[in-house]
Structure formats: C-alpha cells, structure tokens
Design a protein around this motif. Structure first.
Motif, short mmCIF file in Angstrom:
data_model
loop_
_atom_site.label_atom_id
_atom_site.label_comp_id
_atom_site.label_asym_id
_atom_site.label_seq_id
_atom_site.Cartn_x
_atom_site.Cartn_y
_atom_site.Cartn_z
N UNK A 1 0.84 -1.19 0.00
CA UNK A 1 0.00 0.00 0.00
C UNK A 1 0.89 1.25 0.00
N UNK A 2 0.28 2.38 -0.26
CA UNK A 2 1.04 3.63 -0.22
C UNK A 2 1.56 3.93 1.18
N UNK A 3 0.76 3.63 2.19
CA UNK A 3 1.19 3.86 3.57
C UNK A 3 2.43 3.02 3.88
N UNK A 4 2.42 1.78 3.45
CA UNK A 4 3.57 0.92 3.68
C UNK A 4 4.79 1.41 2.91
N UNK A 5 4.59 1.88 1.70
CA UNK A 5 5.69 2.42 0.90
C UNK A 5 6.33 3.62 1.58
N UNK A 6 5.50 4.47 2.16
CA UNK A 6 6.04 5.65 2.86
C UNK A 6 6.87 5.25 4.07
N UNK A 7 6.43 4.22 4.79
CA UNK A 7 7.17 3.73 5.95
C UNK A 7 8.51 3.15 5.51
N UNK A 8 8.52 2.38 4.44
CA UNK A 8 9.76 1.80 3.94
C UNK A 8 10.71 2.90 3.49
N UNK A 9 10.20 3.93 2.86
CA UNK A 9 11.04 5.06 2.45
C UNK A 9 11.63 5.77 3.66
N UNK A 10 10.83 5.95 4.70
CA UNK A 10 11.34 6.59 5.92
C UNK A 10 12.41 5.71 6.57
N UNK A 11 12.18 4.42 6.57
CA UNK A 11 13.17 3.46 7.07
C UNK A 11 14.49 3.62 6.30
N UNK A 12 14.41 3.71 4.98
CA UNK A 12 15.61 3.88 4.16
C UNK A 12 16.31 5.19 4.51
N UNK A 13 15.55 6.25 4.75
CA UNK A 13 16.14 7.53 5.14
C UNK A 13 16.85 7.41 6.49
N UNK A 14 16.22 6.73 7.43
CA UNK A 14 16.84 6.56 8.75
C UNK A 14 18.11 5.72 8.65
N UNK A 15 18.12 4.72 7.78
CA UNK A 15 19.30 3.88 7.62
C UNK A 15 20.42 4.63 6.88
N UNK A 78 5.13 13.84 8.89
CA UNK A 78 3.75 14.04 8.42
C UNK A 78 3.44 13.11 7.25
N UNK A 79 4.37 13.03 6.30
CA UNK A 79 4.14 12.20 5.12
C UNK A 79 4.05 10.72 5.46
N UNK A 80 4.81 10.29 6.45
CA UNK A 80 4.74 8.89 6.88
C UNK A 80 3.43 8.63 7.61
N UNK A 91 0.72 4.42 13.54
CA UNK A 91 0.25 3.93 12.25
C UNK A 91 -0.54 2.64 12.48
N UNK A 92 -1.51 2.41 11.67
CA UNK A 92 -2.30 1.18 11.77
C UNK A 92 -1.95 0.28 10.59
N UNK A 93 -0.87 -0.48 10.77
CA UNK A 93 -0.42 -1.41 9.74
C UNK A 93 -0.39 -2.82 10.33
N UNK A 94 -0.52 -3.80 9.47
CA UNK A 94 -0.61 -5.19 9.92
C UNK A 94 0.72 -5.67 10.51
N UNK A 95 0.62 -6.66 11.39
CA UNK A 95 1.83 -7.28 11.96
C UNK A 95 2.70 -7.86 10.86
N UNK A 96 2.07 -8.43 9.86
CA UNK A 96 2.84 -9.07 8.79
C UNK A 96 3.71 -8.05 8.05
N UNK A 97 3.29 -6.79 8.00
CA UNK A 97 4.12 -5.75 7.38
C UNK A 97 5.42 -5.56 8.15
N UNK A 98 5.34 -5.56 9.47
CA UNK A 98 6.51 -5.28 10.31
C UNK A 98 7.52 -6.41 10.30
#
Length: 130
Positions: A1-15, A78-80, A91-98
């Motif tokens: 989903x777009x929400x998951x994509x934004x989280x992954x992008x933020x993760x990449x920024x943090x890394x 905000x974007x995340x 965020x309300x994302x599934x356990x399987x996403x994490x």
C-alpha cells in the motif's frame, strides 16, 4: 500500500542519514513517550543544540540550516503519517508488514514506529513461527 511504501522510504532515510535516525531516536521517541505526545520545532532544535559538542559543525550553522532540518524532519513525519500538526500518532499497519524489518535485523525500527513492547514481541514471535 502507499502507507507501507512511505514507511519503507522513511526506514531507508533513517538507515542512510544518521542525523534523521538520531533526531528520531533522541527527539521524536521521547516526545512520543511524553504525556502530550507532541513534537514541536523546539524539540528538534534542542536535540541539535545538544549535538554541538560531538558535532562542532552544527555550531557553525546559521539559523537557516537549523530551520531547514526541523522543517524537513517534520514534513517526513507528516508524510509517513506519524505527525498530525504537532501531535504524534501511531500507524495502523498489519503485523505481517513489520515482519520484514525483524527479518532484516532491525527490530529497533518497530519501536521507532511507536509499536508497544507487546506488539514488538508479537511480531518477533510471528517471525519465529514462520
């Protein structure tokens, strides 16, 4: 989903950008754990001032870079979906996403995304059982 994509992008920024990860861990997480669960520009500014001893180049910054760092970090949050106005939110994302972050060896990211200790444990258990 777009929400998951934004989280992954933020993760990449943090890394990729240590400053982003440091701000998140040392300014955003304490704000989340506070009673108000609000993040203000002053919280990020305080963090930057505290970093001057270890990073003297920050002391040489004019007001503009300080403001830009605060602005960009808040915009990313905000974007995340972690920040609405000054209020931090989960965020309300599934356990399987994490699961992907646990498998990558980055359980720390679950806490960074405001998952409780119990929720983090459930995701780790999910990885162990699959």
């Amino acid at each position: 989903t777009q929400a998951e994509q934004r989280v992954v992008l933020y993760y990449a920024c943090m890394k990729t950008y240590t400053l982003v990860a440091d701000i998140h861990v040392n300014a955003v997480l304490p704000a989340w754990r506070s009673i108000t669960q609000e993040l203000h520009r002053a919280d990020i500014q305080r963090f930057l001032y505290e970093q001057v001893t270890g990073h003297p180049e920050i002391d040489e910054w004019s007001e503009r870079p300080h403001n830009k760092v605060q602005q960009v970090v808040r915009k990313m949050l905000r974007q995340v979906g972690l920040l609405d106005g000054d209020r931090l939110q989960r965020l309300q994302l599934s356990r399987s996403f994490w699961v992907r972050f646990v498998r990558a060896g980055d359980v720390w990211f679950l806490e960074a995304m405001f998952l409780s200790e119990e929720e983090r444990g459930q995701v780790v258990d999910l990885v162990r059982t699959t």
